[in-house]
Design a protein around this motif. Structure first.
Motif, PDB file in Angstrom:
ATOM      1  N   ALA A  59      33.985  30.545  25.015  1.00 25.36           N
ATOM      2  CA  ALA A  59      33.436  31.784  24.541  1.00 25.36           C
ATOM      3  C   ALA A  59      32.591  32.184  24.073  1.00 25.36           C
ATOM      4  O   ALA A  59      31.663  33.472  24.856  1.00 25.36           O
ATOM      5  N   ARG A  60      31.617  31.559  23.338  1.00 28.12           N
ATOM      6  CA  ARG A  60      30.069  31.623  23.622  1.00 28.12           C
ATOM      7  C   ARG A  60      28.844  31.345  24.706  1.00 28.12           C
ATOM      8  O   ARG A  60      28.637  32.313  24.873  1.00 28.12           O
ATOM      9  N   MET A  61      30.083  31.152  25.373  1.00 30.53           N
ATOM     10  CA  MET A  61      29.543  30.554  26.674  1.00 30.53           C
ATOM     11  C   MET A  61      29.500  31.776  27.267  1.00 30.53           C
ATOM     12  O   MET A  61      27.825  32.616  28.637  1.00 30.53           O
ATOM     13  N   GLY A  62      30.678  32.511  27.688  1.00 29.98           N
ATOM     14  CA  GLY A  62      30.835  33.644  28.533  1.00 29.98           C
ATOM     15  C   GLY A  62      30.331  34.993  27.757  1.00 29.98           C
ATOM     16  O   GLY A  62      29.386  35.488  28.992  1.00 29.98           O
ATOM     17  N   SER A  63      30.222  34.888  26.466  1.00 33.54           N
ATOM     18  CA  SER A  63      29.241  36.167  25.953  1.00 33.54           C
ATOM     19  C   SER A  63      27.927  35.854  26.728  1.00 33.54           C
ATOM     20  O   SER A  63      27.122  36.844  26.665  1.00 33.54           O
ATOM     21  N   ILE A  64      27.174  34.512  25.763  1.00 33.24           N
ATOM     22  CA  ILE A  64      25.322  34.665  26.851  1.00 33.24           C
ATOM     23  C   ILE A  64      25.384  34.522  28.152  1.00 33.24           C
ATOM     24  O   ILE A  64      24.715  35.659  28.504  1.00 33.24           O
ATOM     25  N   TRP A 107      21.175  43.409  41.004  1.00 32.07           N
ATOM     26  CA  TRP A 107      21.861  42.171  41.747  1.00 32.07           C
ATOM     27  C   TRP A 107      23.555  41.582  41.327  1.00 32.07           C
ATOM     28  O   TRP A 107      23.238  42.972  39.518  1.00 32.07           O
ATOM     29  N   ASN A 108      24.420  42.099  41.709  1.00 33.36           N
ATOM     30  CA  ASN A 108      25.919  41.624  41.583  1.00 33.36           C
ATOM     31  C   ASN A 108      25.443  40.783  40.238  1.00 33.36           C
ATOM     32  O   ASN A 108      25.418  39.913  40.428  1.00 33.36           O
ATOM     33  N   LEU A 109      26.505  41.327  39.360  1.00 33.19           N
ATOM     34  CA  LEU A 109      26.562  40.508  37.982  1.00 33.19           C
ATOM     35  C   LEU A 109      27.227  39.064  38.133  1.00 33.19           C
ATOM     36  O   LEU A 109      27.221  38.097  37.166  1.00 33.19           O
ATOM     37  N   HIS A 110      28.412  38.937  39.367  1.00 34.91           N
ATOM     38  CA  HIS A 110      28.859  38.217  39.158  1.00 34.91           C
ATOM     39  C   HIS A 110      28.324  37.112  40.005  1.00 34.91           C
ATOM     40  O   HIS A 110      28.252  36.163  39.381  1.00 34.91           O
ATOM     41  N   VAL A 111      27.524  37.230  40.276  1.00 33.26           N
ATOM     42  CA  VAL A 111      26.861  36.477  41.476  1.00 33.26           C
ATOM     43  C   VAL A 111      25.467  36.172  40.201  1.00 33.26           C
ATOM     44  O   VAL A 111      24.723  35.062  40.229  1.00 33.26           O
ATOM     45  N   ALA A 140      32.493  17.020  32.974  1.00 35.42           N
ATOM     46  CA  ALA A 140      33.511  17.476  32.422  1.00 35.42           C
ATOM     47  C   ALA A 140      31.985  18.801  32.368  1.00 35.42           C
ATOM     48  O   ALA A 140      32.388  19.841  31.727  1.00 35.42           O
ATOM     49  N   SER A 141      31.083  18.342  32.360  1.00 30.89           N
ATOM     50  CA  SER A 141      30.067  19.655  32.397  1.00 30.89           C
ATOM     51  C   SER A 141      30.048  20.841  32.892  1.00 30.89           C
ATOM     52  O   SER A 141      30.473  22.208  32.737  1.00 30.89           O
ATOM     53  N   VAL A 142      30.777  20.069  34.413  1.00 32.35           N
ATOM     54  CA  VAL A 142      30.707  21.054  35.091  1.00 32.35           C
ATOM     55  C   VAL A 142      32.129  21.697  35.429  1.00 32.35           C
ATOM     56  O   VAL A 142      32.393  23.126  35.157  1.00 32.35           O
ATOM     57  N   VAL A 143      33.223  21.146  34.453  1.00 29.58           N
ATOM     58  CA  VAL A 143      34.554  21.879  34.343  1.00 29.58           C
ATOM     59  C   VAL A 143      33.724  23.409  32.734  1.00 29.58           C
ATOM     60  O   VAL A 143      34.485  24.476  33.144  1.00 29.58           O
ATOM     61  N   VAL A 144      33.225  22.373  32.259  1.00 27.99           N
ATOM     62  CA  VAL A 144      33.471  23.786  31.187  1.00 27.99           C
ATOM     63  C   VAL A 144      31.990  25.236  31.486  1.00 27.99           C
ATOM     64  O   VAL A 144      32.371  25.618  30.950  1.00 27.99           O
ATOM     65  N   GLY A 145      31.465  24.339  32.705  1.00 27.84           N
ATOM     66  CA  GLY A 145      30.716  25.302  33.233  1.00 27.84           C
ATOM     67  C   GLY A 145      31.552  26.280  33.838  1.00 27.84           C
ATOM     68  O   GLY A 145      31.110  27.320  33.823  1.00 27.84           O
ATOM     69  N   VAL A 146      32.709  26.106  34.513  1.00 31.01           N
ATOM     70  CA  VAL A 146      33.675  27.131  35.609  1.00 31.01           C
ATOM     71  C   VAL A 146      34.032  28.240  34.233  1.00 31.01           C
ATOM     72  O   VAL A 146      34.300  29.524  34.356  1.00 31.01           O
ATOM     73  N   LEU A 147      34.609  27.075  33.382  1.00 30.19           N
ATOM     74  CA  LEU A 147      35.056  27.913  32.356  1.00 30.19           C
ATOM     75  C   LEU A 147      34.522  29.001  31.933  1.00 30.19           C
ATOM     76  O   LEU A 147      34.767  30.376  31.490  1.00 30.19           O
ATOM     77  N   VAL A 178      32.532  30.617  33.184  1.00 29.93           N
ATOM     78  CA  VAL A 178      31.816  31.811  33.747  1.00 29.93           C
ATOM     79  C   VAL A 178      32.813  32.683  34.310  1.00 29.93           C
ATOM     80  O   VAL A 178      33.148  33.672  34.509  1.00 29.93           O
ATOM     81  N   LEU A 179      34.129  32.706  34.119  1.00 26.73           N
ATOM     82  CA  LEU A 179      35.247  32.786  33.831  1.00 26.73           C
ATOM     83  C   LEU A 179      35.806  33.808  32.112  1.00 26.73           C
ATOM     84  O   LEU A 179      35.851  34.974  33.020  1.00 26.73           O
ATOM     85  N   VAL A 180      34.816  33.724  31.451  1.00 22.16           N
ATOM     86  CA  VAL A 180      34.854  34.255  29.827  1.00 22.16           C
ATOM     87  C   VAL A 180      33.683  35.107  31.096  1.00 22.16           C
ATOM     88  O   VAL A 180      33.654  36.642  30.062  1.00 22.16           O
ATOM     89  N   ALA A 181      32.867  35.038  31.006  1.00 24.85           N
ATOM     90  CA  ALA A 181      31.756  35.904  31.508  1.00 24.85           C
ATOM     91  C   ALA A 181      32.621  37.007  32.317  1.00 24.85           C
ATOM     92  O   ALA A 181      31.810  38.245  31.604  1.00 24.85           O
ATOM     93  N   LEU A 182      32.519  36.961  33.253  1.00 27.25           N
ATOM     94  CA  LEU A 182      33.236  37.968  34.548  1.00 27.25           C
ATOM     95  C   LEU A 182      34.469  38.617  32.902  1.00 27.25           C
ATOM     96  O   LEU A 182      34.310  40.299  33.650  1.00 27.25           O
ATOM     97  N   ALA A 183      35.137  38.420  32.418  1.00 27.36           N
ATOM     98  CA  ALA A 183      36.007  39.232  31.274  1.00 27.36           C
ATOM     99  C   ALA A 183      35.385  39.798  30.524  1.00 27.36           C
ATOM    100  O   ALA A 183      35.668  41.036  30.219  1.00 27.36           O
TER     101      ALA A 183
END
Length: 494
Positions: free
Chosen positions: A129-134, A148-152, A387-394, A396-401
């Motif tokens: 959740a913290r990663m997504g917010s940041i 620039w597109n926020l998603h990109v 695990a670092s890659v998986v956490v990064g992907v999650l 990103v998904l929170v950030a988009l939300a």
């Protein structure tokens, strides 16, 4: 964005990634990846703790909060000296003697595997959740600057951070944090000075406009009333004490840094240095927000309605619209410095927890066959990087939300209080003698029910008092400890 600003920003971002990757060979074992060989000086570790704490939530969210309302959220910072002193006095020696880089291994020793898995799961949810917010706040300046597109931007930023975190391990993260900490402080100071001296009447005009605002005193620390349904001074202070005790006492981000220091004295110094430095720097961010309000209210600058409606956008807009050439790139780099340091820390610590609390315990036969250090370091390093890659992907998904959120500070504090509400109470029970496993489990379950009720009472319009979400961590912690303690007493008397 002028080409000079873009070059300044790009050189900084690429430089940090390259710098982090230079530690690749030093991170060739799982122990080096997770604890940096226990060889770092106290000031570097302390600066890393500070930089991790600041993040872009502070760099953009605090000015946005002060611009839109007042200094009530600054009360949170006032609780940090209590937590950092307790950490230096008790938590640091405890973890340094434990021998485990995981903050939650002692919970398993006390209450069994369920306690360790529960606490580590709460931690992982909190960090994602913290990663997504940041990550969301990192994308905002680039959206305002260049369209620039926020998603990109969110995805590209995450890739850059994960690369140097994954390759360099904790040593790369801590040294990069220290560098980023100096940059973000310098950038914020420059911005405040420009704001202050841009007003026709100087600094006193800021005080005058802030204290006579139609919306109330912009320098107020909040109401001193006894209400539990709004963010009063006391609610924010109590929330801060409990949250910071959890941060310094059971947060893997901090515990991992205690282990990275080269000596016990260096580890204690890092806890005090990182905590105390945050107080004046957070005040700096709130002063920027108040100065921004005075800057636009006085007519010195013009603020479009679309930007004014999103307080978190005001500071980035000021950077784009009012700062001189070259300095804009530095300020954007400072915001990225704040965010990258925190996200890289979350990536590394979350990967460490996945290895130590899930991979190793759940594969005991593999551990016995491969060993626990030298021969196992290769496969474990692969686990850490995956695990670092998986956490990064999650993240990103929170950030988009988070793109739909109005105030990132409110959203993050609410999520943090909900996800981490049960960890601190369980930690206190573990530090208390003669608490049984069954009592701890019932206490933990009771705390989860209380946290769930506080979190859902308002949105679902449930009957009864609707308490402020910040109190989730306070009441959840108290209920877990009290219920577990009382059940232990009753069982001992029966």
């Amino acid at each position: 964005m002028h080409i000079i600003d873009f070059i300044v920003f790009l050189l900084f971002t690429i430089g940090i990634v390259v710098f982090g990757c230079t530690f690749f060979r030093r991170g060739s074992s799982a122990d080096e990846f997770t604890s940096a060989g226990k060889s770092l000086p106290g000031w570097v570790v302390g600066m890393s703790i500070f930089a991790t704490y600041v993040s872009s939530i502070s760099y953009i969210g605090y000015p946005g909060k002060a611009y839109a309302s007042n200094w009530n959220a600054f009360v949170f910072s006032l609780s940090i000296p209590i937590a950092s002193w307790i950490a230096a006095r008790y938590f640091v020696p405890f973890y340094r003697k434990s021998g485990s880089v995981s903050a939650y291994s002692f919970l398993e020793e006390k209450f069994g595997p369920w306690a360790r898995l529960y606490a580590s799961a709460c931690y992982l949810f909190t960090q994602i959740a913290r990663m997504g917010s940041i990550l969301y706040l990192l994308a905002v300046p680039m959206y305002i600057l260049m369209g620039w597109n926020l998603h990109v931007v969110i995805i590209a930023t995450t890739v850059a951070i994960v690369i140097y975190s994954m390759l360099g391990g904790l040593r790369a993260v801590i040294w990069a944090d220290a560098i980023q900490g100096f940059i973000l402080i310098g950038g914020a100071l420059l911005c405040l000075l420009i704001l202050i001296f841009s007003l026709p009447e100087g600094p006193m005009q800021i005080i005058d406009i802030a204290t006579h605002s139609p919306e109330g005193n912009k320098l107020s620390l909040g109401s001193f009333g006894a209400s539990l349904t709004e963010s009063t001074f006391w609610v924010c202070l109590i929330y801060g004490i409990f949250t910071n005790l959890q941060n310094y006492g059971i947060d893997q981000n901090y515990v991992q840094r205690y282990h990275a220091a080269k000596s016990d004295s260096d580890a204690r110094f890092s806890a005090l240095f990182g905590g105390y430095l945050f107080i004046p720097v957070s005040a700096l961010f709130f002063m920027i927000g108040t100065s921004l309000y005075a800057f636009y209210e006085s007519g010195t600058g013009y603020l479009p309605d679309a930007i004014a409606a999103k307080p978190d956008y005001v500071f980035p807009y000021f950077i784009v619209d009012s700062l001189p050439l070259g300095l804009r790139g530095l300020l954007i780099a400072s915001i990225f410095a704040a965010g990258m340091s925190t996200v890289s820390t979350s990536v590394t610590s979350a990967a460490t927890i996945i290895l130590t609390d899930y991979f190793r315990p759940l594969l005991p036969h593999w551990r016995r066959r491969k060993g626990n250090t030298s021969t196992a370091s290769g496969p474990e390093l692969v686990v850490l990087r995956i695990a670092s890659v998986v956490v990064g992907v999650l993240g990103v998904l929170v950030a988009l939300a988070m793109l739909q959120v109005e105030s990132i500070i409110d959203a993050w504090w609410t999520l943090s209080s909900i996800f981490s509400g049960g960890m601190l109470g369980l930690f206190f029970l573990a530090c208390t003698r003669h608490i049984g496993r069954r009592a701890a489990f019932i206490g933990c379950l009771s705390g989860i029910l209380v946290i769930g009720w506080i979190s859902l009472a308002g949105p679902l319009n449930l009957p009864g008092p609707h308490l402020h979400p910040y109190l989730s961590i306070v009441l959840g912690t108290c209920v877990i400890f009290i219920v577990g303690f009382v059940i232990t007493l009753l069982c001992s008397k029966s």
